[in-house]
Design a protein around this motif. Structure first.
Motif, PDB file in Angstrom:
ATOM      1  N   VAL A 118       0.864  -1.180  -0.007  1.00  0.00           N
ATOM      2  CA  VAL A 118       0.026   0.040  -0.071  1.00  0.00           C
ATOM      3  C   VAL A 118       0.913   1.150   0.041  1.00  0.00           C
ATOM      4  O   VAL A 118       0.718   2.351  -0.764  1.00  0.00           O
ATOM      5  CB  VAL A 118      -0.934  -0.078   1.419  1.00  0.00           C
ATOM      6  CG1 VAL A 118      -1.973   1.098   1.295  1.00  0.00           C
ATOM      7  CG2 VAL A 118      -2.015  -1.189   1.225  1.00  0.00           C
ATOM      8  N   PHE A 119       1.770   1.140   0.796  1.00  0.00           N
ATOM      9  CA  PHE A 119       2.952   2.366   0.972  1.00  0.00           C
ATOM     10  C   PHE A 119       3.583   2.486  -0.194  1.00  0.00           C
ATOM     11  O   PHE A 119       3.659   3.834  -0.839  1.00  0.00           O
ATOM     12  CB  PHE A 119       3.845   2.088   1.914  1.00  0.00           C
ATOM     13  CG  PHE A 119       4.662   3.154   2.491  1.00  0.00           C
ATOM     14  CD1 PHE A 119       4.117   4.097   3.253  1.00  0.00           C
ATOM     15  CD2 PHE A 119       6.027   3.384   2.024  1.00  0.00           C
ATOM     16  CE1 PHE A 119       4.803   5.205   3.521  1.00  0.00           C
ATOM     17  CE2 PHE A 119       6.601   4.339   2.577  1.00  0.00           C
ATOM     18  CZ  PHE A 119       6.215   5.651   3.328  1.00  0.00           C
ATOM     19  N   ALA A 120       3.915   1.421  -1.044  1.00  0.00           N
ATOM     20  CA  ALA A 120       4.723   1.735  -2.399  1.00  0.00           C
ATOM     21  C   ALA A 120       3.816   2.071  -3.514  1.00  0.00           C
ATOM     22  O   ALA A 120       4.125   2.908  -4.195  1.00  0.00           O
ATOM     23  CB  ALA A 120       5.495   0.493  -2.796  1.00  0.00           C
ATOM     24  N   LEU A 121       2.542   1.428  -3.691  1.00  0.00           N
ATOM     25  CA  LEU A 121       1.835   1.750  -4.690  1.00  0.00           C
ATOM     26  C   LEU A 121       0.833   2.977  -4.566  1.00  0.00           C
ATOM     27  O   LEU A 121       0.374   3.721  -5.352  1.00  0.00           O
ATOM     28  CB  LEU A 121       0.824   0.621  -4.956  1.00  0.00           C
ATOM     29  CG  LEU A 121       1.507  -0.909  -5.366  1.00  0.00           C
ATOM     30  CD1 LEU A 121       0.501  -1.818  -5.501  1.00  0.00           C
ATOM     31  CD2 LEU A 121       2.361  -0.577  -6.680  1.00  0.00           C
ATOM     32  N   ASP A 167       0.060   9.729  -1.579  1.00  0.00           N
ATOM     33  CA  ASP A 167      -1.184  10.361  -2.163  1.00  0.00           C
ATOM     34  C   ASP A 167      -2.296   9.716  -1.288  1.00  0.00           C
ATOM     35  O   ASP A 167      -2.813   8.528  -1.245  1.00  0.00           O
ATOM     36  CB  ASP A 167      -1.285   9.917  -3.679  1.00  0.00           C
ATOM     37  CG  ASP A 167      -2.665  10.506  -3.961  1.00  0.00           C
ATOM     38  OD1 ASP A 167      -3.152  11.581  -3.857  1.00  0.00           O
ATOM     39  OD2 ASP A 167      -3.525   9.679  -4.777  1.00  0.00           O
ATOM     40  N   PRO A 168      -2.961  10.543  -0.459  1.00  0.00           N
ATOM     41  CA  PRO A 168      -4.107  10.060   0.397  1.00  0.00           C
ATOM     42  C   PRO A 168      -5.177   9.271  -0.326  1.00  0.00           C
ATOM     43  O   PRO A 168      -5.592   8.153  -0.026  1.00  0.00           O
ATOM     44  CB  PRO A 168      -4.815  11.238   0.960  1.00  0.00           C
ATOM     45  CG  PRO A 168      -3.601  12.441   0.888  1.00  0.00           C
ATOM     46  CD  PRO A 168      -2.768  12.003  -0.428  1.00  0.00           C
ATOM     47  N   LEU A 169      -5.608   9.923  -1.382  1.00  0.00           N
ATOM     48  CA  LEU A 169      -6.690   9.017  -2.258  1.00  0.00           C
ATOM     49  C   LEU A 169      -6.211   7.690  -2.907  1.00  0.00           C
ATOM     50  O   LEU A 169      -6.497   6.485  -2.839  1.00  0.00           O
ATOM     51  CB  LEU A 169      -7.139   9.906  -3.255  1.00  0.00           C
ATOM     52  CG  LEU A 169      -8.399   9.144  -4.077  1.00  0.00           C
ATOM     53  CD1 LEU A 169      -9.498   9.124  -3.279  1.00  0.00           C
ATOM     54  CD2 LEU A 169      -8.976  10.285  -5.323  1.00  0.00           C
ATOM     55  N   GLY A 170      -4.719   7.914  -3.207  1.00  0.00           N
ATOM     56  CA  GLY A 170      -4.086   6.729  -4.060  1.00  0.00           C
ATOM     57  C   GLY A 170      -3.966   5.620  -2.753  1.00  0.00           C
ATOM     58  O   GLY A 170      -4.388   4.371  -3.104  1.00  0.00           O
ATOM     59  N   VAL A 171      -3.701   5.857  -1.466  1.00  0.00           N
ATOM     60  CA  VAL A 171      -3.422   4.959  -0.743  1.00  0.00           C
ATOM     61  C   VAL A 171      -4.890   4.111  -0.061  1.00  0.00           C
ATOM     62  O   VAL A 171      -4.758   3.095  -0.045  1.00  0.00           O
ATOM     63  CB  VAL A 171      -2.914   5.781   0.751  1.00  0.00           C
ATOM     64  CG1 VAL A 171      -3.039   5.016   1.840  1.00  0.00           C
ATOM     65  CG2 VAL A 171      -1.525   6.028   0.377  1.00  0.00           C
ATOM     66  N   LEU A 172      -5.509   4.966  -0.219  1.00  0.00           N
ATOM     67  CA  LEU A 172      -7.057   4.591   0.281  1.00  0.00           C
ATOM     68  C   LEU A 172      -7.459   3.464  -0.958  1.00  0.00           C
ATOM     69  O   LEU A 172      -7.952   2.368  -0.431  1.00  0.00           O
ATOM     70  CB  LEU A 172      -8.110   5.636   0.250  1.00  0.00           C
ATOM     71  CG  LEU A 172      -9.449   5.273   1.360  1.00  0.00           C
ATOM     72  CD1 LEU A 172      -8.954   4.942   2.586  1.00  0.00           C
ATOM     73  CD2 LEU A 172     -10.134   6.540   1.145  1.00  0.00           C
ATOM     74  N   ILE A 229      -7.814  -2.089  -2.646  1.00  0.00           N
ATOM     75  CA  ILE A 229      -7.464  -3.309  -3.554  1.00  0.00           C
ATOM     76  C   ILE A 229      -6.578  -4.520  -3.076  1.00  0.00           C
ATOM     77  O   ILE A 229      -6.832  -5.493  -3.167  1.00  0.00           O
ATOM     78  CB  ILE A 229      -6.816  -2.590  -4.705  1.00  0.00           C
ATOM     79  CG1 ILE A 229      -7.501  -1.847  -5.589  1.00  0.00           C
ATOM     80  CG2 ILE A 229      -5.970  -3.795  -5.719  1.00  0.00           C
ATOM     81  CD1 ILE A 229      -6.903  -0.770  -6.513  1.00  0.00           C
ATOM     82  N   VAL A 230      -5.718  -4.001  -2.062  1.00  0.00           N
ATOM     83  CA  VAL A 230      -5.123  -5.035  -1.452  1.00  0.00           C
ATOM     84  C   VAL A 230      -5.859  -5.661  -0.401  1.00  0.00           C
ATOM     85  O   VAL A 230      -5.467  -7.005  -0.298  1.00  0.00           O
ATOM     86  CB  VAL A 230      -3.939  -4.440  -0.636  1.00  0.00           C
ATOM     87  CG1 VAL A 230      -3.072  -5.202   0.379  1.00  0.00           C
ATOM     88  CG2 VAL A 230      -2.807  -3.693  -1.682  1.00  0.00           C
ATOM     89  N   SER A 231      -6.737  -5.083   0.323  1.00  0.00           N
ATOM     90  CA  SER A 231      -7.662  -5.716   1.072  1.00  0.00           C
ATOM     91  C   SER A 231      -8.389  -6.923   0.161  1.00  0.00           C
ATOM     92  O   SER A 231      -8.697  -7.913   0.739  1.00  0.00           O
ATOM     93  CB  SER A 231      -8.776  -4.902   1.647  1.00  0.00           C
ATOM     94  OG  SER A 231      -9.409  -5.374   2.761  1.00  0.00           O
ATOM     95  N   THR A 232      -8.864  -6.550  -1.026  1.00  0.00           N
ATOM     96  CA  THR A 232      -9.636  -7.405  -1.543  1.00  0.00           C
ATOM     97  C   THR A 232      -8.891  -8.812  -2.297  1.00  0.00           C
ATOM     98  O   THR A 232      -9.303  -9.811  -2.178  1.00  0.00           O
ATOM     99  CB  THR A 232     -10.118  -6.654  -2.847  1.00  0.00           C
ATOM    100  OG1 THR A 232     -11.112  -5.535  -2.588  1.00  0.00           O
ATOM    101  CG2 THR A 232     -11.083  -7.783  -3.677  1.00  0.00           C
ATOM    102  N   ARG A 238       3.199  12.205   6.848  1.00  0.00           N
ATOM    103  CA  ARG A 238       2.477  11.114   6.342  1.00  0.00           C
ATOM    104  C   ARG A 238       3.186   9.797   6.284  1.00  0.00           C
ATOM    105  O   ARG A 238       2.605   8.429   6.937  1.00  0.00           O
ATOM    106  CB  ARG A 238       1.862  11.335   4.866  1.00  0.00           C
ATOM    107  CG  ARG A 238       0.956  12.272   4.646  1.00  0.00           C
ATOM    108  CD  ARG A 238      -0.049  12.119   3.349  1.00  0.00           C
ATOM    109  NE  ARG A 238      -0.959  13.074   3.311  1.00  0.00           N
ATOM    110  CZ  ARG A 238      -0.965  13.944   2.520  1.00  0.00           C
ATOM    111  NH1 ARG A 238       0.076  14.043   1.555  1.00  0.00           N
ATOM    112  NH2 ARG A 238      -1.989  14.905   2.577  1.00  0.00           N
ATOM    113  N   THR A 239       4.523   9.719   6.117  1.00  0.00           N
ATOM    114  CA  THR A 239       5.545   8.602   6.150  1.00  0.00           C
ATOM    115  C   THR A 239       5.400   7.854   7.415  1.00  0.00           C
ATOM    116  O   THR A 239       5.167   6.773   7.979  1.00  0.00           O
ATOM    117  CB  THR A 239       6.751   8.816   5.678  1.00  0.00           C
ATOM    118  OG1 THR A 239       6.460   9.382   4.272  1.00  0.00           O
ATOM    119  CG2 THR A 239       7.455   7.467   5.489  1.00  0.00           C
TER     120      THR A 239
END
Lengths: 346, 335
Positions: A135-138, A146-151, A156-159, A240-241
């Motif tokens: 999640v951190f890398a992508l 990116d807040p939205l990107g992380v979410l 996706i990772v959760s799925t 954020r990191t």
């Protein structure tokens, strides 16, 4: 959000809530109401205290993790479960368990049997850490989180983790590992990796909590735009990191103690904000206490229902804490969110 | 020691549901209380006065009951189908399960013996430490996978609880019933049998399981052949290709309507078993328990495979009890 309010009263309320449910937990056991008596009284008190401490630490970790994620993603729905950390831990656990089963004979002959002595919790830690790393890398764009990107990546990772759990359960067949995972996914205080595991998680939680409290003012500023925050001297990407790593470590710790318990990381921050206003130091302090109180209360409910069922002549086992938090937390969250949704629609 | 040795009021005797069973069902524990025709081991209180046994292994619970140690049982695991209907006025206290032990309840029962399954998780450290502190003996039993394991379980329990003669007698009777079933005249070629746990998709018992052994002992052959896993998932195409002559659904504790619905699912499938009316469901709560109930299960299975027991208009497709093992008939004590 509410304006910042004095912290004394919210802290007193949260502390009283925690002390109250902690006392209840000591007085409500799975074998009797009230303070234990008889031959095994001291052992039973020790058992109740152990569960109380496990629940409290896991609750604090989940709540603080939730505050951190919500702040850094500027999203009130963010929590460890949503970002794939909990399902990553579950996937890690089942992969590890199956690997142990398959690699067991080979490990015995190659002298690598020490690997097999690692508990399933090791798999959970690895799974949560891997999910966090992905999640951190992508979730970064041009090197910035990116807040939205992380979410989105978290969902996706959760799925994918969920699919991995299903695949492994399918391959494992009925019984055995599949049953273990099904039970573990309910969230249970008995999955604890023992006192040493509790001590590690408690230490990490204390450090993470203290770190975020120290950075509380910066978290407040980070709710502004990145440019505004930078103008006020806050390095938002770095913040954020920090917050994301701490949130992941705390969530992973909570999962190793209590399984993937949902909603505590969501509800406790919202309750805290309702009491304290938006200031992150206050929210962090009160949310931690309320998170602990919530999980202890869930354990009290499990013990009380178990004891009650026995007295009614229909004994059942202890209902896992995860079931209670999902049931009560889900309803509470709708109640909390409903006024805000109405405002947004208008 | 429990004061009363009457059959549990929640158990039905071959007929309808008692109020207690309905309430228990609503509470989500019907599976363990639903349909219990079994008699207890008729153990005497004096035999077991000094024993207080907590069992985390339902298969061992069944053995203990058949060894006449039902009065010595003071606690069991969740969903212990064997313990649900033993001779007690009150249900036994529940001590969690092997993954989630209710240590507090376990301690307050002051057990002299705790029976725990040998799983990949091993024995929890805390249980070991309580063993030392609380002076109970911990018996770690491998979960039975084959009939041979079941014999071993009986012998082990007999040895651990000073019931060696009874254990030998029980094993002897089991062997006799198993032999009687296999000695029955068979058909020209073994019928292919599918033992099903779930439908849509069908999950069936594969090789290497106790159910696979039962199929062969009942005079059949496993319709899933030499599948690599002990639980095989079959989609509709694979099911038709398997072409079982007999389909037996193992649905422990299922209600009649639920079982009939699952049997009816096969009606649309072009299978020899459907054409010959040999699709039945067994809903005995203990049907999947690998323990001393297996001879009864085998006798039932053999009757279905041989055609002596099949779906018909009068009997319907649901077999509620596999009782039939002579050693466990009501009122009879083991030698």
């Amino acid at each position: 959000m509410k304006a910042r309010t004095p912290l004394t009263m919210p802290l007193v309320v949260a502390s009283l809530a925690l002390v109250g449910v902690a006392l209840l937990r000591l007085l409500v056991g799975t074998s009797s109401w009230g303070w234990p008596a008889g031959d095994h009284a001291s052992s039973i008190v020790a058992l109740r205290v152990d569960r109380l401490l496990i629940a409290a630490v896991a609750g604090v970790a989940l709540a603080v993790s939730g505050v951190s994620l919500q702040a850094l993603l500027r999203n009130p729905l963010a929590e460890p479960y949503l970002l794939g950390l909990s399902t990553g831990a579950a996937a890690g656990m089942i992969v590890f368990a199956l690997f142990q089963r398959v690699a067991g004979p080979a490990a015995d002959t190659t002298g690598a049997s020490w690997f097999l002595t690692l508990g399933d919790q090791a798999g959970a830690w690895i799974g949560a850490a891997l999910s966090m790393a992905v999640v951190f890398a992508l979730g970064r764009r041009r090197g910035v989180l990116d807040p939205l990107g992380v979410l989105l990546v978290g969902v996706i990772v959760s799925t994918i983790n969920g699919a991995l759990v299903l695949l492994m359960s399918h391959l494992a067949g009925p019984g055995g590992v599949r049953d273990d995972v099904a039970r573990w996914m309910m969230g249970s205080l008995s999955v604890s990796s023992g006192r040493s595991g509790w001590l590690v998680v408690a230490s990490l939680t204390a450090v993470g909590w203290a770190w975020l409290l120290w950075r509380g003012r910066a978290l407040d500023v980070a709710t502004l735009t990145d440019d505004e925050a930078a103008a006020l001297g806050v390095n938002v990407p770095r913040l954020r990191t920090e917050a994301f790593v701490i949130a992941a470590v705390l969530a992973g710790g909570a999962v190793t103690l209590a399984g993937p318990v949902a909603f505590v990381g969501l509800i406790a921050p919202h309750l805290a904000r309702a009491l304290t206003g938006a200031g992150h130091r206050g929210v962090l302090l009160v949310a931690g206490l309320l998170g602990a109180a919530l999980l202890v209360a869930a354990d009290v409910a499990g013990a009380a229902v178990k004891l009650g069922s026995e007295q009614l002549g229909h004994p059942i086992g202890v209902v896992p804490v995860g079931v209670w938090t999902a049931l009560v937390g889900g309803v509470a969250f709708v109640v909390l969110l409903r006024p805000r949704l109405g405002r947004d629609l208008e | 020691m429990r004061p009363d040795s009457r059959p549990a009021p929640g158990c039905r005797g071959g007929g309808g549901w008692s109020t207690r069973c309905v309430i228990a069902f609503l509470l989500g524990v019907a599976a363990s209380l639903a349909s219990c025709d079994r008699s207890t081991g008729n153990g005497t209180a004096s035999d077991a006065d000094s024993l207080r046994i907590v069992s985390f292994v339902p298969a061992t619970t069944r053995v203990l009951i058949d060894l006449g140690l039902d009065d010595a049982l003071v606690g069991v695991a969740e969903h212990d189908v064997a313990a649900a209907c033993i001779g007690s006025a009150e249900p036994l206290p529940v001590v969690g399960n092997y993954l989630d032990i209710d240590y507090e309840r376990l301690l307050t029962l002051s057990p002299t013996h705790v029976v725990f399954p040998d799983t990949t998780h091993g024995v929890p450290e805390r249980l070991r430490s309580l063993e030392a502190a609380s002076e109970f003996e911990l018996h770690v039993e491998p979960y039975p996978v084959t009939l041979s394991d079941v014999y071993g379980l009986v012998a082990s329990a007999g040895s651990a609880f000073d019931r060696i003669d009874r254990a030998n007698s029980l094993n002897l009777r089991m062997r006799q019933v198993l032999r009687r079933s296999t000695d029955q005249p068979g058909t020209d070629a073994p019928r292919s049998v599918l033992l099903v746990f779930a439908v849509d998709p069908v999950v069936a018992s594969g090789p290497g399981s106790v159910n696979d052994e039962l199929i062969h002992l009942a005079g059949g052959r496993n319709a899933v052949g030499d599948a690599a896993v002990s639980a095989v998932t079959l989609d509709r195409e694979a099911l038709i290709a398997a072409a079982p002559d007999v389909v037996v659904l193992l649905l422990p504790g299922a209600r009649d309507a639920e079982a009939e619905k699952k049997v009816a699912w096969f009606d649309a499938m072009p299978l020899p078993a459907v054409a010959s009316g040999r699709v039945v469901a067994i809903t005995d709560p203990e049907v999947l328990l690998p323990s001393t109930n297996l001879p009864g299960v085998l006798e039932t299975l053999a009757a279905v495979v041989s055609g002596a027991m099949a779906k018909d208009a009068q009997a319907g497709p649901v077999i509620r009890s596999t009782e039939g093992f002579a050693g466990r008939e009501a009122g009879e004590t083991l030698p």
